[in-house]
Design an enzyme around this catalytic site. Structure first.
Site, PDB file in Angstrom:
ATOM      1  N   LYS A   1     -70.343 -49.003  36.208  1.00 30.23           N
ATOM      2  CA  LYS A   1     -71.812 -48.984  36.173  1.00 30.23           C
ATOM      3  C   LYS A   1     -72.298 -48.853  34.743  1.00 30.23           C
ATOM      4  O   LYS A   1     -71.641 -48.205  33.924  1.00 30.23           O
ATOM      5  CB  LYS A   1     -72.308 -47.761  36.942  1.00 30.23           C
ATOM      6  CG  LYS A   1     -72.034 -47.830  38.420  1.00 30.23           C
ATOM      7  CD  LYS A   1     -72.818 -46.752  39.138  1.00 30.23           C
ATOM      8  CE  LYS A   1     -72.714 -46.935  40.627  1.00 30.23           C
ATOM      9  NZ  LYS A   1     -71.683 -46.101  41.241  1.00 30.23           N
TER      10      LYS A   1
ATOM     11  N   GLU B   1     -59.695 -43.460  47.218  1.00 28.94           N
ATOM     12  CA  GLU B   1     -60.074 -42.147  46.663  1.00 28.94           C
ATOM     13  C   GLU B   1     -61.037 -41.396  47.578  1.00 28.94           C
ATOM     14  O   GLU B   1     -61.637 -41.984  48.486  1.00 28.94           O
ATOM     15  CB  GLU B   1     -60.686 -42.305  45.270  1.00 28.94           C
ATOM     16  CG  GLU B   1     -61.975 -43.103  45.256  1.00 28.94           C
ATOM     17  CD  GLU B   1     -62.870 -42.776  44.059  1.00 28.94           C
ATOM     18  OE1 GLU B   1     -63.198 -41.593  43.869  1.00 28.94           O
ATOM     19  OE2 GLU B   1     -63.235 -43.722  43.334  1.00 28.94           O
TER      20      GLU B   1
HETATM   21  N1  PSU Z   1     -68.269 -44.325  39.416  1.00 30.14           N
HETATM   22  C1  PSU Z   1     -68.803 -44.846  40.525  1.00 30.14           C
HETATM   23  N2  PSU Z   1     -68.583 -44.242  41.715  1.00 30.14           N
HETATM   24  C2  PSU Z   1     -67.811 -43.110  41.825  1.00 30.14           C
HETATM   25  C3  PSU Z   1     -67.246 -42.566  40.634  1.00 30.14           C
HETATM   26  C4  PSU Z   1     -67.495 -43.201  39.466  1.00 30.14           C
HETATM   27  O1  PSU Z   1     -69.479 -45.849  40.446  1.00 30.14           O
HETATM   28  O2  PSU Z   1     -67.650 -42.571  42.923  1.00 30.14           O
HETATM   29  C5  PSU Z   1     -66.364 -41.356  40.725  1.00 30.14           C
HETATM   30  C6  PSU Z   1     -64.894 -41.786  40.793  1.00 30.14           C
HETATM   31  O3  PSU Z   1     -64.188 -40.871  41.584  1.00 30.14           O
HETATM   32  C7  PSU Z   1     -64.473 -41.661  39.345  1.00 30.14           C
HETATM   33  C8  PSU Z   1     -65.235 -40.452  38.923  1.00 30.14           C
HETATM   34  O4  PSU Z   1     -63.093 -41.480  39.166  1.00 30.14           O
HETATM   35  O5  PSU Z   1     -66.497 -40.586  39.542  1.00 30.14           O
HETATM   36  C9  PSU Z   1     -65.361 -40.345  37.422  1.00 30.14           C
HETATM   37  O6  PSU Z   1     -65.937 -39.123  37.075  1.00 30.14           O
HETATM   38  P1  PSU Z   1     -66.048 -38.734  35.538  1.00 30.14           P
HETATM   39  O7  PSU Z   1     -67.006 -39.710  34.940  1.00 30.14           O
HETATM   40  O8  PSU Z   1     -66.573 -37.332  35.542  1.00 30.14           O
HETATM   41  O9  PSU Z   1     -64.679 -38.856  34.962  1.00 30.14           O
END
Ligand code: PSU
Ligand code: MN
Length: 303
Positions: free
Chosen positions: A160, A25
């Protein structure tokens, strides 16, 4: 092939020959880590995929084109632009494509584009999930919905504890997404090896992972599979230290009224700042560890 999709020549050739490819990603590059560590890490992850026998395909949206496989310059551009590049989730792709804009792909959009390209294994750090307080904010990452509907194996280090891990597992169960522990019976909590929550199945080899994924496909399921691979012991963080940083970051996000798509990038950046970069080092190590497992599994799937 989708008219908006560009597959890099090396990736296209590997796919045509039935060789292993692993998707990566780009939100982790633009929004998940600071420059220049983000670019160094992205390149190192690609190298790790190669060392484990597969071809890397880092995914992003550039000039409205859905890219499976980026050049070094494109990775550098995304890393330097940081949070100026739009964080692209499922709802954003139509606008980015129509406007010819750039976007860093989350787990969700990386899965979408990987599947379009014919890539079925994807390595990352952590996934989004059900946020703490979701009972009032309804903040649930689109990543969970995507896992429910797109047939890609996502190899991560768990999630996390900025998230409510218990509710995240409930959501995945409801949507029929198998949660596998790689060499563990417990869901890893990203910076630490355990969360106190159990996974659905423990698997100890890439062969077994490939067998489960193949069975899922042959059963005709539409969704994906979540593989959670604990951070190597030597790079794991002290639980008290990381928990304190996460609590502090969460408190600040509430005080500052952070919401919507900004929540996760805000929390990730604050945790890195509050831990003085220690968490960044752990983050890099666990991504490399996931890349190796994903590449070896992709090799098994090609046998
Ligand atoms: N959690 C992490 N590192 C990240 C992300 C999430 O520990 O880089 C990023 C990933 O791209 C994940 C996104 O898909 O954040 C999720 O965002 P949201 O919670 O807004 O859906
Ligand atoms: Mn959200």
């Amino acid at each position: 092939m989708n008219k908006y999709l560009d597959i890099a020549p090396e990736v296209k050739e590997a796919l045509a020959q039935g060789k292993p490819v692993v998707a990566l990603e780009s939100t982790i590059i633009s929004h998940g880590m600071p420059y220049p560590k983000n670019v160094e890490t992205a390149l190192l992850v690609e190298q790790t995929i190669r060392e484990n026998g597969a071809v890397p395909a880092t995914i992003a949206v550039i000039g409205g084109r859905l890219k499976a496989g980026l050049s070094r310059e494109e990775i550098e551009y995304l890393g330097k632009s940081g949070r100026d590049v739009a964080k692209a989730s499922r709802r954003d792709l139509p606008a980015l494509v129509a406007r010819g804009a750039d976007g860093a792909t989350t787990v969700t959009t990386t899965m979408i584009i990987a599947h379009m390209a014919g890539i079925n294994v994807f390595a990352t750090g952590g996934i989004g999930g059900v946020h703490r307080g979701a009972e009032t904010t309804m903040d649930i990452s689109a990543d969970l919905e995507e896992l429910a509907q797109t047939p890609v194996m996502v190899v991560c280090a768990g999630a996390k504890s900025i998230l409510d891990l218990g509710l995240t597992l409930e959501y995945l169960e409801t949507h029929g997404v198998p949660v596998i522990g790689y060499g563990t019976e417990e869901l890893p909590a990203f910076y630490t090896r355990s969360s106190g929550f159990g996974v659905d199945y423990r698997v100890d080899s890439p062969e077994e992972l490939a067998a489960m994924f193949r069975a899922q496909r042959e059963l005709g399921y539409k969704g994906g599979m979540l593989v959670t691979n604990p951070i190597p012991e030597e790079y794991a963080m002290d639980k008290a230290v990381i928990d304190a940083a996460i609590e502090q970051a969460l408190k600040e996000s509430v005080e500052q009224g952070i919401h919507g798509k900004e929540t996760t990038p805000f929390l990730l950046a604050r945790v890195v700042e509050l831990t003085g970069g220690d968490s960044l080092e752990s983050n890099i190590r666990l991504v490399l560890n996931n890349a190796a497992v994903a590449a070896r599994t992709a090799c098994e799937l090609c046998k």
